[in-house]
Write a protein that holds these residues in place. Structure first.
Motif, PDB file in Angstrom:
ATOM      1  N   ASN A  84      10.363  15.819   0.380  1.00 60.16           N
ATOM      2  CA  ASN A  84       8.962  15.395   0.235  1.00 60.16           C
ATOM      3  C   ASN A  84       8.825  14.169  -0.666  1.00 60.16           C
ATOM      4  N   GLY A  85       9.888  13.360  -0.706  1.00 61.72           N
ATOM      5  CA  GLY A  85       9.840  12.149  -1.510  1.00 61.72           C
ATOM      6  C   GLY A  85       9.452  10.921  -0.717  1.00 61.72           C
ATOM      7  N   GLY A  86       9.160  11.095   0.578  1.00 68.23           N
ATOM      8  CA  GLY A  86       8.710   9.988   1.407  1.00 68.23           C
ATOM      9  C   GLY A  86       9.808   9.110   1.961  1.00 68.23           C
ATOM     10  N   LYS A  87      11.051   9.555   1.884  1.00 67.85           N
ATOM     11  CA  LYS A  87      12.185   8.716   2.289  1.00 67.85           C
ATOM     12  C   LYS A  87      12.150   8.369   3.780  1.00 67.85           C
ATOM     13  N   SER A  88      11.985   9.372   4.626  1.00 67.19           N
ATOM     14  CA  SER A  88      11.971   9.131   6.071  1.00 67.19           C
ATOM     15  C   SER A  88      10.798   8.243   6.472  1.00 67.19           C
ATOM     16  N   THR A  89       9.651   8.482   5.865  1.00 64.44           N
ATOM     17  CA  THR A  89       8.467   7.690   6.185  1.00 64.44           C
ATOM     18  C   THR A  89       8.656   6.237   5.763  1.00 64.44           C
ATOM     19  N   PHE A  90       9.301   6.035   4.622  1.00 66.93           N
ATOM     20  CA  PHE A  90       9.517   4.668   4.145  1.00 66.93           C
ATOM     21  C   PHE A  90      10.438   3.900   5.083  1.00 66.93           C
ATOM     22  N   ASN A 141       0.823  -1.217   0.000  1.00 67.31           N
ATOM     23  CA  ASN A 141       0.000   0.000   0.000  1.00 67.31           C
ATOM     24  C   ASN A 141       0.852   1.259   0.000  1.00 67.31           C
ATOM     25  N   TYR A 142       1.955   1.216   0.755  1.00 69.41           N
ATOM     26  CA  TYR A 142       2.826   2.395   0.767  1.00 69.41           C
ATOM     27  C   TYR A 142       3.429   2.618  -0.622  1.00 69.41           C
ATOM     28  N   LEU A 143       3.947   1.553  -1.234  1.00 69.53           N
ATOM     29  CA  LEU A 143       4.552   1.704  -2.549  1.00 69.53           C
ATOM     30  C   LEU A 143       3.520   2.126  -3.592  1.00 69.53           C
ATOM     31  N   ARG A 178      -3.583   8.010   6.726  1.00 68.26           N
ATOM     32  CA  ARG A 178      -3.660   6.664   6.164  1.00 68.26           C
ATOM     33  C   ARG A 178      -2.292   5.966   6.235  1.00 68.26           C
ATOM     34  N   ILE A 179      -1.242   6.710   5.937  1.00 66.22           N
ATOM     35  CA  ILE A 179       0.098   6.126   5.979  1.00 66.22           C
ATOM     36  C   ILE A 179       0.498   5.792   7.415  1.00 66.22           C
ATOM     37  N   ASN A 180       0.202   6.681   8.342  1.00 63.54           N
ATOM     38  CA  ASN A 180       0.526   6.426   9.752  1.00 63.54           C
ATOM     39  C   ASN A 180      -0.230   5.217  10.289  1.00 63.54           C
ATOM     40  N   GLU A 181      -1.467   5.044   9.828  1.00 55.38           N
ATOM     41  CA  GLU A 181      -2.244   3.870  10.233  1.00 55.38           C
ATOM     42  C   GLU A 181      -1.610   2.595   9.699  1.00 55.38           C
ATOM     43  N   ASN A 225       2.553  19.259  -0.573  1.00 57.70           N
ATOM     44  CA  ASN A 225       2.205  19.415   0.841  1.00 57.70           C
ATOM     45  C   ASN A 225       0.728  19.095   1.077  1.00 57.70           C
ATOM     46  N   GLU A 226      -0.126  19.489   0.124  1.00 51.58           N
ATOM     47  CA  GLU A 226      -1.558  19.252   0.275  1.00 51.58           C
ATOM     48  C   GLU A 226      -1.871  17.753   0.256  1.00 51.58           C
ATOM     49  N   ASP A 227      -1.332  17.031  -0.733  1.00 53.58           N
ATOM     50  CA  ASP A 227      -1.585  15.594  -0.826  1.00 53.58           C
ATOM     51  C   ASP A 227      -0.935  14.849   0.345  1.00 53.58           C
ATOM     52  N   GLY A 228       0.234  15.345   0.767  1.00 53.89           N
ATOM     53  CA  GLY A 228       0.905  14.721   1.902  1.00 53.89           C
ATOM     54  C   GLY A 228       0.080  14.826   3.173  1.00 53.89           C
TER      55      GLY A 228
END
Length: 360
Positions: free
Chosen positions: A77-83, A17-19, A197-200, A188-191
């Motif tokens: 804002n490429g999602g690196k840290s979250t990944f 889902n993340y990818l 959802r991503i945190n869940e 920033n808006e889409d993030g």
């Protein structure tokens, strides 16, 4: 090592889902998905790298074939840290705090590697100056865990790094570290909209996928080290390929059809010439297509020269270092000079202009 199938499926779903969410990014999001998948494969098998490096050193194999450093770099804002946060949760079932850029020193990293095991040490948002000052000692110390006071450290953690500050990674680092560039970003808006959802998804990750992965990897690791100890000169111990086979088979059990980015990987998927020079290749091809007048060929001297803007020198310095040695790339003032014949082969371009435009 016998996780519940439902929990494994849940972890696979969190991962996929993340990818899939990366498809909402702007830029080269398909390439970003591929890069994230490659990084995940390395992240999972990094727990075996210390042991494999020591075994390699005792049996005359190249220890740099077992990379203990992974670098995610590219756009903010490429999602690196979250990944990496997701990967950490998938590996150990818990959130692990990231280390700051200031922790990227030889003494601090050595101290953590001496005391910690398991999940990679994570340096978040590494600063350019900190990287430049310490990468030699931190990343290029090939003997750590093998000789001297650190001999037989068989379970020390790998090092995962994310940064927005590097335009490219030089060859002396890229041959030792897994490097994955992310050329995509989310607004920033889409993030903000997708954050919950991503945190869940991260919260639900439980470590079951990794348990299944490790249980399947044990026999492969034993077989690999066994062949290394036999001294077979023709054997190439490809841990990245073995890991990819296992990860692919697990995902395939829960996902159909398989996503396009979930492919079989091997050592060349990380360290092949075109992979390591991907940023340079795209830069040169784009420059040729948009400003061909800046290129000059000299058939007699077998040179291809690209004259770039004054403000691009820093970026082009990294590009020159990223290109393979066969191109003989050198910077002279505001010009990047390469071997013409080798460049034509490497880039797949003739670098010829006609009255009808450029010839690819």
């Amino acid at each position: 090592m016998n996780p519940d199938e439902k929990q494994v499926g849940n972890d696979v779903k969190c991962f996929i889902n993340y990818l899939e969410s990366v498809s909402k990014f702007s830029g080269h999001w398909q390439t970003a998905q591929q890069s994230y998948y490659r990084f995940a494969n390395w992240y999972f098998c990094s727990v075996f790298m210390a042991y494999l490096r020591y075994t390699a050193s005792q049996n005359n194999y190249m220890i740099i074939n077992f990379p203990v450093v992974g670098i995610l770099y590219g756009n903010s804002n490429g999602g690196k840290s979250t990944f990496i946060k997701l990967l950490t949760k998938l590996v150990c079932g818990k959130a692990v705090a990231a280390n700051s850029s200031n922790d990227f020193t030889a003494s601090t990293i050595e101290g953590m590697k001496s005391l910690c095991e398991g999940v990679p040490i994570y340096i978040d948002d590494l600063a350019k100056t900190q990287y430049a000052n310490n990468c030699e000692k931190v990343i290029k110390d090939d003997n750590w865990g093998i000789s001297g006071d650190t001999a037989k450290y068989l379970n020390y953690p790998a090092l995962a790094i994310s940064t927005n500050k590097l335009p490219a990674v030089t060859a002396d680092i890229s041959k030792r570290a897994v490097t994955c560039r992310i050329d995509a970003k989310i607004s920033n808006e889409d993030g903000a909209k997708s954050g919950k959802r991503i945190n869940e998804a991260i919260r639900r990750a439980a470590g079951a996928l990794f348990c299944e992965y490790v249980s399947m990897m044990f026999d492969r690791i034993d077989a690999m080290t066994g062949r290394m100890k036999q001294g077979d000169d023709t054997y190439f111990p490809d841990i990245l390929a073995e890991s990819s086979d296992v990860l692919y088979s697990i995902i395939q059990s829960y996902v159909s059809p398989m996503p396009a980015y979930a492919v079989k990987l091997n050592y060349n998927s990380y360290f092949g010439t075109t992979v390591l020079a991907s940023k340079a290749i795209s830069k040169i091809i784009m420059a040729w297509e948009t400003e061909p007048a800046q290129f000059k060929t000299n058939i007699k001297h077998n040179t291809l020269a690209y004259s770039f803007p004054d403000n691009a020198y820093y970026d082009m310095r990294y590009i020159a270092e990223e290109l393979p040695p066969v191109l003989e790339a050198n910077l002279a003032s505001r010009t990047l000079v390469m071997n013409l014949k080798e460049a034509q082969t490497f880039f797949g371009m003739k670098f010829k202009r006609t009255i009808f435009g450029v010839t690819k």
